[in-house]
Every structure is written in structure tokens, then in C-alpha cells.
Design a protein around this motif. Structure first.
Motif, mmCIF file in Angstrom:
data_model
loop_
_atom_site.group_PDB
_atom_site.id
_atom_site.type_symbol
_atom_site.label_atom_id
_atom_site.label_comp_id
_atom_site.label_asym_id
_atom_site.label_seq_id
_atom_site.Cartn_x
_atom_site.Cartn_y
_atom_site.Cartn_z
ATOM 1 N N UNK A 56 0.838 -1.203 0.000
ATOM 2 C CA UNK A 56 0.000 0.000 0.000
ATOM 3 C C UNK A 56 0.863 1.239 0.000
ATOM 4 N N UNK A 57 1.835 1.225 0.860
ATOM 5 C CA UNK A 57 2.742 2.364 0.971
ATOM 6 C C UNK A 57 3.510 2.588 -0.336
ATOM 7 N N UNK A 58 3.983 1.505 -0.926
ATOM 8 C CA UNK A 58 4.762 1.625 -2.168
ATOM 9 C C UNK A 58 3.911 2.184 -3.309
ATOM 10 N N UNK A 59 2.714 1.630 -3.463
ATOM 11 C CA UNK A 59 1.884 2.044 -4.599
ATOM 12 C C UNK A 59 1.358 3.467 -4.413
ATOM 13 N N UNK A 60 1.002 3.799 -3.178
ATOM 14 C CA UNK A 60 0.494 5.141 -2.908
ATOM 15 C C UNK A 60 1.593 6.186 -3.138
ATOM 16 N N UNK A 61 2.791 5.877 -2.645
ATOM 17 C CA UNK A 61 3.919 6.790 -2.842
ATOM 18 C C UNK A 61 4.178 6.982 -4.337
ATOM 19 N N UNK A 234 -8.525 -1.209 -3.948
ATOM 20 C CA UNK A 234 -9.827 -0.546 -3.973
ATOM 21 C C UNK A 234 -9.915 0.501 -2.879
ATOM 22 N N UNK A 235 -9.503 0.096 -1.669
ATOM 23 C CA UNK A 235 -9.682 0.967 -0.517
ATOM 24 C C UNK A 235 -8.801 2.201 -0.586
ATOM 25 N N UNK A 236 -7.548 2.021 -1.009
ATOM 26 C CA UNK A 236 -6.657 3.183 -1.088
ATOM 27 C C UNK A 236 -6.821 3.934 -2.413
ATOM 28 N N UNK A 237 -7.649 3.439 -3.285
ATOM 29 C CA UNK A 237 -7.813 3.994 -4.646
ATOM 30 C C UNK A 237 -6.467 4.135 -5.360
ATOM 31 N N UNK A 238 -5.583 3.128 -5.217
ATOM 32 C CA UNK A 238 -4.294 3.214 -5.909
ATOM 33 C C UNK A 238 -4.310 2.468 -7.235
ATOM 34 N N UNK A 239 -3.342 2.802 -8.075
ATOM 35 C CA UNK A 239 -3.175 2.183 -9.389
ATOM 36 C C UNK A 239 -4.379 2.370 -10.304
ATOM 37 N N UNK A 405 -2.417 -6.317 -12.627
ATOM 38 C CA UNK A 405 -1.713 -6.128 -13.899
ATOM 39 C C UNK A 405 -1.118 -4.721 -13.992
ATOM 40 N N UNK A 406 -1.944 -3.719 -13.672
ATOM 41 C CA UNK A 406 -1.475 -2.336 -13.737
ATOM 42 C C UNK A 406 -0.351 -2.101 -12.736
ATOM 43 N N UNK A 407 -0.510 -2.655 -11.550
ATOM 44 C CA UNK A 407 0.525 -2.461 -10.530
ATOM 45 C C UNK A 407 1.821 -3.119 -10.954
ATOM 46 N N UNK A 408 1.713 -4.285 -11.545
ATOM 47 C CA UNK A 408 2.912 -4.961 -12.034
ATOM 48 C C UNK A 408 3.633 -4.070 -13.051
#
Ligand code: TRP
Length: 463
Positions: A56-61, A234-239, A405-408
């Protein structure tokens, strides 16, 4: 439209509030508790917490730093970093496009419950099959969904989100206090079922908190991991581009590392509390079998809790569902706003025209999703073994399939092509230290791409 011309957030607090306002929604209050319950409580909880602090931290950052550094929204940001990767911006755009087909449907359910309590008919809502029969009725879910959709479109059409945000600053803390209060009450519940077995809220809490590793298998573990990860996205709305756009409004002197910490903790805190509110209550009234009931969980358990409160429960129930409606509205506005802004860019149309067209298209889509519980009902089994209706399929495609997929791709792009230093420099641009720099580096280059690959194959059913 270039975001440079848009006004930024005036303070880091403003940024934190708006970003958390978009992050905290039905994802925390409705989706998290039912996934936690379905996946056996404690294990899901631990895995989720670990994922927040790492992935979560990595993707949000990554999202927020990309936005702030490029000053572009997601659709253009990746292309601005490297023109060959423009497609990634377009791919992220698919996610809100899909989420919007069902977000207002859930908004409609919550709104329905708010009106039931307002009209004092809470006894109906307490009956065991109320939610099921509501869902399978033809007109009611559609009517409430369309009302919810109309409010969302109205606000985006007139571009009056600012007013809503100001209101949100009052309602959101109220909602959180309310969740804490109801959670405490849930723990005091006690119920003896027809077999004479007494169950208590505290026992329910233990199921929620204590991991149970009996009959854990590798494939079961992977399933929980995928559910927890999809919930995290979903919850953090990331990616999904949203946080990139918010990042583009953030001032250069804002301490990103600290702001991100707050968003992470806040969003997770609300989800954990919602779990304490919902899960012990389900356990008390329906036992462990009740916990597998899926998306309807909040709607079957909360009325029972309000009923146990006596007369005051009607008022508390109304205030609760009204506040959740509001939290859902701030999120649906934020999804709709993203779509409208992007389509305005792509099609060179005015805000009003774009809002209207999208409003019509999504009303039709939402009606189809509602009809998935009756007219278009069919038994479909997802690759993870869960049986699904249209809403669950949309949810699965966006959160369990597209997002890994998007996060990858994002991790490979940032970790190996752009290099993590690009992000780290941006986080430290305000002169503040990026305390979790090392973790970030390892996560984005090695751990995240590997885990996302596994999850992607898991979600397609190949693994
Ligand atoms: N994070 C929101 C929630 O927890 C849901 C959500 C998903 C969302 N994607 C979004 C909100 C995009 C705003 C914008 O309910």
C-alpha cells in the motif's frame, strides 16, 4: 486540460483530507468487513495489515509522486515520463470506468436503508431475508441507484464538488465517531439461538482478530492474498489514476512521506473499526456460517445491531446509513469527476455535455447491474471459486484482475526503467526525509513485481 492551470491544495492538511475523503468509502465500511469475514477473520486481517505497510505504501507513494513530479493526471502522466508508456495511463483509466458501473448501485443500497430507517420501518429491515428480497425485487434497487446516480451527476455537472468537500470535513469525523460507538456496542451483544447456543460479541471479536491456521493450504493462502490485495487497491484507490491526479495538485513543499503515512493509517483504521462493528454482530446472530454471506453482510448484520439497541436504534440506524450514504457519495463524485475530466480531454466536449452523456451511459449500465440479481440472474463461478453475479464480476475484473496487472506494469516501469531514484527525489523535494526509502526500493523493484505476477495468474485461474 493541463492540471498546471488548476488550483492546488492550499495546505498538506487539505491534501490529506481530500485524499482520505476519496479513499474512505464503502470500500472500508462495506467491502472490507465482508471480505475479512469470508476469509476467516484473523488471517485476512494480518495479511491486510502487512500489505498496507508494504504494498500500500509503495503504490500510494508511487502514484502521488508521479502526479506531483509530472503535474499531469494519470492519462497523460505516464506518457510524459516516457512516451512509449503512454498506454499505461490509458490502462489505469479502465479501472474507474468499470468501478463506476457498480459504485452507484451500492450507493443505492445504502440510500435505501437510510430511507427505511427514516420512515421508521426498521422492523422490516431486521427480518432475515429482507436484503435478499430487496435485491431480487425489480424496481426498488433500480430506483435508489438512479437517485444516487442523479445526485452524483448533478454535482459533477455543476462542478460544485468544493461545497461537498467542505461538508465532508464535518460528516467524515462524525461517521468515524459513530463507527467507534457502534463497534463498542457490538462487543456487548449476546444472543441465544434456537439450538440454545449462546454467542457473545467478544467471541466474535476473537474470531475477527485471532488467526486460525487450521486447514490452511497454499492455494487457500493465495486466495486470501488476492482478496486482501484487491481490497487494498480498492480501498486506497491506488493504481487507478485517482491518486496520480491528486498528486498533481500537491505543492512542492508538502511533506509527501508524512502525508502518505496519514492517508494509509487513516484509511486502514476506518476499515479495521468497521470490521469490529460488523463481524462480531454477524457472529452473534448468525454464527460462523453467517460470515460467508458476502456482499450483503453489512446489510444483514447492521439492522440486527440497531434492533438490539431498542428504540433509539431507529435514529442511530438512520444517522448511520445517512452518513455512509454521504461517504459513498464523496467517493462516487470523485470517480465520476475523474471520468468526466478525462472524457472532456479525449472528446473535446464541455463539462456539462460530458457529464450528461456519462450520466445516461452509467444509468443504463447500473440498471443492468441491478437486474443481475433477478432478470439477468445466472450462476457464474469466478476463477477463485466464488459464485458471482454481474456486480461481483465487474468488481473482480477491475480489482482482482486489472489492478494487479497495472501495478505490475507500474512497478516494472518505475523500478527498472525510470528507476526508484526518480520517485525518491520527488518525495524528498520538500527537504523532508523519506524514512522508508530502503523498503520502497526493494518493494518496487523486486517484491511487488513478483507478487503481482503471481496474483495476476492466480486471478485468471491459471495458477
Ligand atoms: N476507495 C474507495 C472506497 O474505499 C473506492 C474507490 C475506488 C474510489 N476507486 C475510487 C473512490 C476512485 C474515489 C475514486 O470506497
Amino acid at each position: 486540460m493541463n492540471t498546471k492551470s488548476k488550483s492546488g491544495f492550499s495546505s498538506s492538511l487539505g491534501f490529506i483530507l481530500v485524499a482520505t475523503g476519496s479513499a474512505v468509502g464503502v470500500g472500508n465500511i462495506w467491502r472490507f468487513p465482508y471480505l475479512a469475514a469470508q476469509n476467516g477473520g484473523g488471517i485476512f486481517l494480518i495479511i491486510y495489515l502487512l500489505l498496507v505497510l508494504t504494498f500500500g505504501f509503495t503504490l500510494l507513494t508511487t502514484d502521488i509522486a508521479i502526479g506531483r513530479r509530472t503535474r499531469e493526471k494519470a492519462l497523460n502522466a505516464f506518457g510524459a515520463m516516457k512516451s512509449k508508456w503512454k498506454f499505461l495511463g490509458k490502462l489505469t483509466f479502465l479501472v474507474p470506468l468499470i468501478i463506476m458501473t457498480y459504485y452507484c448501485v451500492i450507493g443505492g443500497w445504502v440510500l435505501k436503508y437510510a430511507t427505511v430507517y427514516l420512515s421508521g420501518c426498521r422492523d422490516q429491515a431486521t427480518q432475515d431475508d429482507y436484503f435478499k428480497s430487496f435485491l431480487s425485487s425489480h424496481a426498488s434497487p433500480i430506483v435508489f441507484t438512479l437517485i444516487f446516480m442523479a445526485i452524483t451527476v448533478f454535482i459533477v455537472y455543476f462542478g460544485v464538488q468544493k461545497g461537498i468537500e467542505r461538508f465532508a470535513k464535518v460528516v467524515m469525523p462524525g461517521l468515524i465517531l459513530m463507527i467507534v460507538g457502534i463497534a463498542v456496542f457490538s462487543l456487548t451483544l449476546r444472543y441465544t439461538d434456537s439450538n440454545g447456543i449462546e454467542r457473545t460479541g467478544m467471541q466474535g471479536l476473537m474470531i475477527y482478530l485471532k488467526p486460525d491456521f487450521t486447514d490452511m493450504t497454499f492455494s487457500k493462502f493465495l486466495k486470501i492474498l488476492l482478496d486482501a490485495m484487491s481490497q487494498l487497491f480498492f480501498s486506497l484507490s491506488v493504481s487507478m489514476g485517482i491518486m496520480v491526479t491528486y498528486g498533481s495538485y500537491v505543492k512542492k513543499d508538502t511533506n509527501l512521506s508524512r502525508s502518505i503515512k496519514y492517508i494509509e493509517y487513516f484509511d486502514t483504521g476506518v476499515a479495521l473499526l468497521a470490521g469490529v462493528m460488523v463481524i462480531p454482530a454477524v457472529y452473534v446472530f448468525y454464527g460462523t456460517q453467517g460470515m460467508t454471506s458476502g456482499p450483503g453482510l453489512m446489510f444483514v448484520s447492521m439492522p440486527k445491531v440497531f434492533n438490539a439497541m431498542g428504540n433509539i436504534g431507529t435514529i442511530i440506524g438512520f444517522v448511520f446509513f445517512a452518513m455512509v450514504t454521504f461517504a459513498t457519495l464523496t467517493s462516487s463524485i470523485s470517480v465520476m469527476e475523474t471520468l468526466v475530466a478525462d472524457f472532456m480531454d479525449l472528446l473535446h466536449m464541455s463539462r456539462k455535455k460530458t457529464s450528461l452523456i456519462l450520466g445516461v451511459v452509467y444509468s443504463i449500465a447500473s440498471i443492468i447491474i441491478c437486474l443481475g440479481y433477478n432478470v439477468f440472474y445466472f450462476e457464474f463461478t469466478l476463477p477463485n471459486g466464488q459464485s458471482a453475479q454481474l456486480l461481483d464480476i465487474m468488481d473482480y475484473v477491475s480489482n482482482s484482475f486489472l489492478l494487479p496487472l497495472i501495478s505490475f506494469l507500474t512497478c516494472v516501469f518505475v523500478g527498472w526503467i525510470i528507476k526508484p531514484k526518480w520517485i525518491i527525489d520527488e518525495v524528498e523535494a520538500s527537504g523532508d526525509k523519506f524514512s522508508r526509502k530502503r523498503l520502497y526500493n526493494v518493494m518496487i523493484r523486486y517484491i511487488a513485481p513478483v507478487v503481482m505476477t503471481i496474483l495476476f495468474f492466480q486471478s485468471t485461474g491459471i495458477l
